[in-house]
Motif scaffolding. Sequence first.
Motif, PDB file in Angstrom:
ATOM      1  N   PRO A 156       7.902 -11.357   4.848  1.00  0.00           N
ATOM      2  CA  PRO A 156       6.870 -11.764   3.884  1.00  0.00           C
ATOM      3  C   PRO A 156       6.803 -10.854   2.663  1.00  0.00           C
ATOM      4  O   PRO A 156       6.534 -11.314   1.554  1.00  0.00           O
ATOM      5  N   GLU A 157       7.059  -9.543   2.860  1.00  0.00           N
ATOM      6  CA  GLU A 157       7.001  -8.604   1.730  1.00  0.00           C
ATOM      7  C   GLU A 157       8.023  -8.946   0.654  1.00  0.00           C
ATOM      8  O   GLU A 157       7.777  -8.735  -0.536  1.00  0.00           O
ATOM      9  N   ARG A 158       9.162  -9.471   1.062  1.00  0.00           N
ATOM     10  CA  ARG A 158      10.196  -9.856   0.100  1.00  0.00           C
ATOM     11  C   ARG A 158       9.719 -11.020  -0.761  1.00  0.00           C
ATOM     12  O   ARG A 158      10.128 -11.167  -1.905  1.00  0.00           O
ATOM     13  N   HIS A 159       8.834 -11.834  -0.195  1.00  0.00           N
ATOM     14  CA  HIS A 159       8.305 -12.982  -0.929  1.00  0.00           C
ATOM     15  C   HIS A 159       7.420 -12.553  -2.086  1.00  0.00           C
ATOM     16  O   HIS A 159       7.314 -13.254  -3.093  1.00  0.00           O
ATOM     17  N   GLU A 165      11.382 -16.412  -0.403  1.00  0.00           N
ATOM     18  CA  GLU A 165      11.655 -16.202   1.017  1.00  0.00           C
ATOM     19  C   GLU A 165      11.601 -17.525   1.784  1.00  0.00           C
ATOM     20  O   GLU A 165      12.351 -17.722   2.749  1.00  0.00           O
ATOM     21  N   HIS A 166      10.742 -18.444   1.347  1.00  0.00           N
ATOM     22  CA  HIS A 166      10.661 -19.737   2.032  1.00  0.00           C
ATOM     23  C   HIS A 166      11.959 -20.532   1.883  1.00  0.00           C
ATOM     24  O   HIS A 166      12.353 -21.257   2.799  1.00  0.00           O
ATOM     25  N   ALA A 190       0.348 -11.526   1.898  1.00  0.00           N
ATOM     26  CA  ALA A 190       1.766 -11.839   1.710  1.00  0.00           C
ATOM     27  C   ALA A 190       2.242 -12.839   2.761  1.00  0.00           C
ATOM     28  O   ALA A 190       3.006 -13.764   2.454  1.00  0.00           O
ATOM     29  N   SER A 191       1.786 -12.671   3.994  1.00  0.00           N
ATOM     30  CA  SER A 191       2.202 -13.556   5.076  1.00  0.00           C
ATOM     31  C   SER A 191       1.673 -14.974   4.877  1.00  0.00           C
ATOM     32  O   SER A 191       2.397 -15.960   5.083  1.00  0.00           O
ATOM     33  N   LYS A 192       0.415 -15.095   4.459  1.00  0.00           N
ATOM     34  CA  LYS A 192      -0.152 -16.426   4.238  1.00  0.00           C
ATOM     35  C   LYS A 192       0.471 -17.097   3.020  1.00  0.00           C
ATOM     36  O   LYS A 192       0.678 -18.328   3.019  1.00  0.00           O
ATOM     37  N   ASN A 193       0.779 -16.330   1.993  1.00  0.00           N
ATOM     38  CA  ASN A 193       1.458 -16.905   0.821  1.00  0.00           C
ATOM     39  C   ASN A 193       2.802 -17.500   1.227  1.00  0.00           C
ATOM     40  O   ASN A 193       3.161 -18.604   0.803  1.00  0.00           O
ATOM     41  N   LEU A 194       3.544 -16.761   2.035  1.00  0.00           N
ATOM     42  CA  LEU A 194       4.848 -17.241   2.491  1.00  0.00           C
ATOM     43  C   LEU A 194       4.691 -18.482   3.364  1.00  0.00           C
ATOM     44  O   LEU A 194       5.399 -19.482   3.175  1.00  0.00           O
ATOM     45  N   LEU A 195       3.765 -18.440   4.325  1.00  0.00           N
ATOM     46  CA  LEU A 195       3.541 -19.594   5.185  1.00  0.00           C
ATOM     47  C   LEU A 195       3.162 -20.829   4.386  1.00  0.00           C
ATOM     48  O   LEU A 195       3.634 -21.943   4.662  1.00  0.00           O
ATOM     49  N   SER A 196       2.309 -20.639   3.391  1.00  0.00           N
ATOM     50  CA  SER A 196       1.873 -21.763   2.568  1.00  0.00           C
ATOM     51  C   SER A 196       3.044 -22.379   1.807  1.00  0.00           C
ATOM     52  O   SER A 196       3.242 -23.599   1.817  1.00  0.00           O
ATOM     53  N   SER A 234       4.859  -3.636   4.197  1.00  0.00           N
ATOM     54  CA  SER A 234       3.856  -3.621   3.129  1.00  0.00           C
ATOM     55  C   SER A 234       2.474  -3.373   3.718  1.00  0.00           C
ATOM     56  O   SER A 234       1.983  -4.166   4.528  1.00  0.00           O
ATOM     57  N   ILE A 235       1.859  -2.276   3.343  1.00  0.00           N
ATOM     58  CA  ILE A 235       0.518  -1.932   3.814  1.00  0.00           C
ATOM     59  C   ILE A 235      -0.397  -1.848   2.598  1.00  0.00           C
ATOM     60  O   ILE A 235      -0.273  -0.929   1.784  1.00  0.00           O
ATOM     61  N   PRO A 236      -1.296  -2.833   2.412  1.00  0.00           N
ATOM     62  CA  PRO A 236      -2.186  -2.818   1.246  1.00  0.00           C
ATOM     63  C   PRO A 236      -2.976  -1.515   1.164  1.00  0.00           C
ATOM     64  O   PRO A 236      -3.281  -0.895   2.193  1.00  0.00           O
ATOM     65  N   LYS A 237      -3.312  -1.114  -0.040  1.00  0.00           N
ATOM     66  CA  LYS A 237      -3.972   0.177  -0.252  1.00  0.00           C
ATOM     67  C   LYS A 237      -5.282   0.280   0.516  1.00  0.00           C
ATOM     68  O   LYS A 237      -5.572   1.320   1.114  1.00  0.00           O
ATOM     69  N   TRP A 238      -6.076  -0.799   0.506  1.00  0.00           N
ATOM     70  CA  TRP A 238      -7.365  -0.734   1.202  1.00  0.00           C
ATOM     71  C   TRP A 238      -7.160  -0.506   2.695  1.00  0.00           C
ATOM     72  O   TRP A 238      -7.898   0.251   3.324  1.00  0.00           O
ATOM     73  N   LEU A 239      -6.105  -1.139   3.262  1.00  0.00           N
ATOM     74  CA  LEU A 239      -5.846  -1.003   4.684  1.00  0.00           C
ATOM     75  C   LEU A 239      -5.303   0.383   5.004  1.00  0.00           C
ATOM     76  O   LEU A 239      -5.667   0.996   6.007  1.00  0.00           O
ATOM     77  N   GLU A 240      -4.455   0.900   4.126  1.00  0.00           N
ATOM     78  CA  GLU A 240      -3.943   2.258   4.306  1.00  0.00           C
ATOM     79  C   GLU A 240      -5.080   3.272   4.311  1.00  0.00           C
ATOM     80  O   GLU A 240      -5.110   4.203   5.123  1.00  0.00           O
ATOM     81  N   ASN A 241      -6.039   3.084   3.409  1.00  0.00           N
ATOM     82  CA  ASN A 241      -7.210   3.968   3.372  1.00  0.00           C
ATOM     83  C   ASN A 241      -8.027   3.872   4.657  1.00  0.00           C
ATOM     84  O   ASN A 241      -8.505   4.887   5.184  1.00  0.00           O
ATOM     85  N   GLU A 242      -8.187   2.635   5.166  1.00  0.00           N
ATOM     86  CA  GLU A 242      -8.927   2.447   6.406  1.00  0.00           C
ATOM     87  C   GLU A 242      -8.276   3.225   7.553  1.00  0.00           C
ATOM     88  O   GLU A 242      -8.963   3.800   8.403  1.00  0.00           O
ATOM     89  N   LEU A 243      -6.949   3.244   7.573  1.00  0.00           N
ATOM     90  CA  LEU A 243      -6.232   3.952   8.631  1.00  0.00           C
ATOM     91  C   LEU A 243      -6.282   5.466   8.424  1.00  0.00           C
ATOM     92  O   LEU A 243      -6.472   6.230   9.381  1.00  0.00           O
TER      93      LEU A 243
END
Length: 315
Positions: A156-159, A165-166, A190-196, A234-243
């Motif tokens: 998904p990150e490549r997308h 990627e689709h 990114a994953s939902k964009n690719l799936l869509s 790919s780890i979004p910034k907000w999620l990286e901060n949460e971790l």
Amino acid sequence: MFKQKILNKKSGILTYGMTPPKAANSPERIAEIAQLQIDRLKELDIDALILYDVQEEAERVDQERTFPYLPTIDPATYSDHYLSQLEIPRIIYRCVGNYTETQFKDWIKADINRDKFSVYVGASSSKQEVKLDLPSAYTLSKQLNNNLTFGGVIIPERHILKNDEHIRVVNKIKQGCDFFVTQATYNVEASKNLLSDLYYHCTNNGIEMVPIIFNLAPCGSTKTLEFMKWLGISIPKWLENELKYTNDLLDKSIHLSRKIFEELLDFGLEKGIPIGCSIESVSTRKSEIEASIQLMSDIKELLDKKMKKVEFSVR
């Protein structure tokens, strides 16, 4: 059952992934590691076990690797010689560029009368020299072994960067891929964009979608987090901060992984996209391996609950 789930394009496939031990270990140590893994896995209610074929990937990025690369045992060899006690279908990853055509043919034709499963991985970068390319691997597999069910890798990150990627996925479906496995998933957008994009492209062109198995991997330390980023996750910034700023990084990553997969599963179920899940630990630390087993249990419970709702609504 596993093969039928793939070929019938079912949602809810559940797998566990792991890397074979380092090749430098003694046979006694390898057997010891294998027994520990067998003890962890034999009670799990999973559809298949994934065994990775690891390549160095040094040419893919300029940054120094977080953990040093050390060659591992061939996954098919490890499966056959050390994990024979496990009555679970195996998905053997194959970095096809590492093998000559003759080597690859020999592996395809081995045990030709039993069901085999594999995921084919291409070159990690355009700079990597390859002995065999993916299209050739697909063609050889279809020609030489009707009992070999193979899939591909989806990123998904490549997308995000290329937005195609689709199209890659569709082309691989046309070449024989019956399922796909992602790398560790932390970027739900990114994953939902690719799936869509994949869903609407397939719908508009009369192409039946195959199972997409999203990989989840708990993160228990900042070093593991850096390694994941080195791998291209790919780890979004907000999620990286949460971790980074939580009091319990491992527990937080399990919680976030569950939420991410539930959102992707709901998105897929709504549209009829067959979504599955694979769990792994990218670290060899005991706490992170145990966390991956806990996450497996949590995802199994989630899948059972969601699949029952789907079955009830169909009735």
